[in-house]
Design an enzyme around this catalytic site. Structure first.
Site, PDB file in Angstrom:
ATOM      1  N   THR A 129      43.766  34.190  41.654  1.00  0.00           N
ATOM      2  CA  THR A 129      42.603  34.128  40.777  1.00  0.00           C
ATOM      3  C   THR A 129      41.848  32.801  40.865  1.00  0.00           C
ATOM      4  O   THR A 129      42.457  31.745  41.099  1.00  0.00           O
ATOM      5  CB  THR A 129      43.038  34.335  39.310  1.00  0.00           C
ATOM      6  OG1 THR A 129      41.951  34.073  38.425  1.00  0.00           O
ATOM      7  CG2 THR A 129      44.179  33.389  38.937  1.00  0.00           C
ATOM      8  N   GLU A 131      40.810  31.302  38.428  1.00  0.00           N
ATOM      9  CA  GLU A 131      41.225  30.483  37.288  1.00  0.00           C
ATOM     10  C   GLU A 131      42.165  29.353  37.726  1.00  0.00           C
ATOM     11  O   GLU A 131      42.392  28.405  36.975  1.00  0.00           O
ATOM     12  CB  GLU A 131      41.910  31.355  36.230  1.00  0.00           C
ATOM     13  CG  GLU A 131      40.993  32.347  35.545  1.00  0.00           C
ATOM     14  CD  GLU A 131      40.053  31.722  34.532  1.00  0.00           C
ATOM     15  OE1 GLU A 131      40.377  30.637  34.006  1.00  0.00           O
ATOM     16  OE2 GLU A 131      38.990  32.315  34.257  1.00  0.00           O
ATOM     17  N   TYR A 153      47.660  31.557  31.650  1.00  0.00           N
ATOM     18  CA  TYR A 153      47.448  32.540  32.716  1.00  0.00           C
ATOM     19  C   TYR A 153      47.288  31.854  34.064  1.00  0.00           C
ATOM     20  O   TYR A 153      47.934  32.218  35.060  1.00  0.00           O
ATOM     21  CB  TYR A 153      46.202  33.380  32.394  1.00  0.00           C
ATOM     22  CG  TYR A 153      45.689  34.208  33.549  1.00  0.00           C
ATOM     23  CD1 TYR A 153      46.388  35.314  34.010  1.00  0.00           C
ATOM     24  CD2 TYR A 153      44.479  33.885  34.179  1.00  0.00           C
ATOM     25  CE1 TYR A 153      45.911  36.081  35.067  1.00  0.00           C
ATOM     26  CE2 TYR A 153      43.995  34.644  35.225  1.00  0.00           C
ATOM     27  CZ  TYR A 153      44.715  35.737  35.666  1.00  0.00           C
ATOM     28  OH  TYR A 153      44.232  36.489  36.716  1.00  0.00           O
ATOM     29  N   LYS A 157      49.723  31.970  37.389  1.00  0.00           N
ATOM     30  CA  LYS A 157      49.184  32.436  38.659  1.00  0.00           C
ATOM     31  C   LYS A 157      49.338  31.370  39.755  1.00  0.00           C
ATOM     32  O   LYS A 157      49.460  31.710  40.937  1.00  0.00           O
ATOM     33  CB  LYS A 157      47.707  32.820  38.497  1.00  0.00           C
ATOM     34  CG  LYS A 157      47.491  34.212  37.910  1.00  0.00           C
ATOM     35  CD  LYS A 157      47.894  35.287  38.907  1.00  0.00           C
ATOM     36  CE  LYS A 157      47.395  36.654  38.506  1.00  0.00           C
ATOM     37  NZ  LYS A 157      47.684  37.688  39.523  1.00  0.00           N
TER      38      LYS A 157
END
Length: 369
Positions: A129, A131, A153, A157
């Protein structure tokens, strides 16, 4: 030629459903994992069930034995690990669950492949991701941009990303990560901001909702179409060498821009006034009863403890090495597609509600028994 066998975790999600369709069209046997639940969340793949080359299995990334069992049974040639707790805000509320699924879950898949003796025959795609870049250190972001995760999150990840690289280097496994920037569609979950916006536009236009509440209106995102992105996932696993790729459009828009365009496609023109928590979207054109009303407002409830404000991907590598077109579906086309879908959805819901109300009235009056 031997038929390819794909295993997709998270097959009931937005990406999983589009990828399943894509691979079936390519002639794959497609297997997907679903979690046991008393509530059925399979509406995105319901149209695929019953097809001869489509199969579902119960498994959970939090349960290594179930992962080991399904991989051992299917013996896939390709695994697409798309399952995750993928909502940033939820990760602040459930950080331990997010870490178990999004971090350790990746390890469980990799280790199952290795222990089952499939390291040389099975290729693995890990859905990473944007992010990871979090509090971005350069703009736009590419495969060499330093990571600075800014949520539970993103931190989980990041472990997934690095454990994939470790297994690739330590065991010679063909495993890679696609660093996906925001990708949306008419199948996006309704709690995600883009779908929340398009549904609200449709509901407000049809008199079902009064106002849309948002946070972080200035946040910038690189939004693409999920159906285009699953093709890039597949292309990554077709290469001679395992590598990681940024999957993005290279074009950036704000939450405000997305909102403005969505309401325009619903037949409402907004004028934004005020700043920060006081910003509002006022209707200046559209249905007469809405003129002058604040249809969009900012709420403190939707501000994240930490927020990523400037995600912008550089897809140069994917375009050059994979020959992938990240702009097959434009931002404007994406928003229009989502709004048209949700206008139809809201209209259908309204019609169904009217039928139920009429039936209840008829029953009450004794007209229908």
């Amino acid at each position: 030629m031997e038929r390819k066998v794909a295993l997709i975790t998270g097959i009931t999600g937005q990406d999983g459903s589009f990828l399943a369709e894509f691979l079936l069209e390519k002639g794959y046997d497609v297997h997907g994992t679903i979690r046991r639940s008393s509530v059925d969340f399979r509406e995105r793949i319901a149209h695929l069930e019953g097809k001869p080359h489509f199969h579902l299995h119960y498994a959970d990334l939090g349960d290594s034995m179930s992962i080991l069992g399904v991989i051992g049974k299917v013996r896939p040639t390709e695994i697409y690990n798309l399952a995750a707790q993928s909502h940033v805000q939820v990760s602040f509320d459930s950080p331990e669950f997010t870490a178990d699924v999004d971090a350790v879950g990746v390890l469980r898949v990799l280790e199952a492949v290795r222990q089952l003796g499939l390291a040389d025959s099975c290729r693995i795609y890990q859905a990473s991701t944007s992010e990871l870049y979090g509090k971005v250190e350069e703009v736009p972001q590419n495969e060499n941009t330093p990571f600075h995760p800014y949520s539970p999150y993103a931190v989980a990840k990041q472990y997934g990303y690095w454990i994939v690289r470790e297994y690739r280097e330590a065991y010679g496994m063909f495993c890679c990560s696609g660093i996906l920037f925001n990708h949306e569609s008419e199948r996006r979950g309704e709690t995600f901001v883009t779908r929340k916006i398009t549904l609200a536009a449709a509901r407000i236009k049809q008199g079902v909702q009064d106002c849309l509440y948002l946070g972080n209106m200035d946040s910038l995102r690189d939004w693409g179409y999920a159906k285009d992105y699953v093709e890039c996932m597949w292309l990554i696993l077709q290469q001679d060498k395992a590598e990681d790729f940024v999957i993005a459009t290279g074009v950036q828009h704000s939450v405000r821009e997305f909102t403005d365009l969505a309401f325009r496609h619903a037949g409402i023109e907004l004028k934004f006034e005020g700043k920060g928590i006081n910003e509002k979207g006022i209707c200046v054109a559209g249905p007469e009863q809405l003129i002058g009303k604040a249809l969009v407002a900012v709420s403190e409830d939707f501000y994240r403890p930490t927020d990523v404000v400037n995600l912008w991907g550089d897809p140069t590598k994917a375009k050059a090495k994979l020959k992938w077109n990240p702009n097959k579906t434009s931002f404007e086309e994406l928003v229009k597609l989502m709004v048209e879908h949700d206008m139809a959805k809201v209209a259908a819901e309204g019609a169904a509600a009217k039928v139920r109300t009429n039936l209840a009235e008829y029953l009450e009056k004794g007209i229908v028994k």
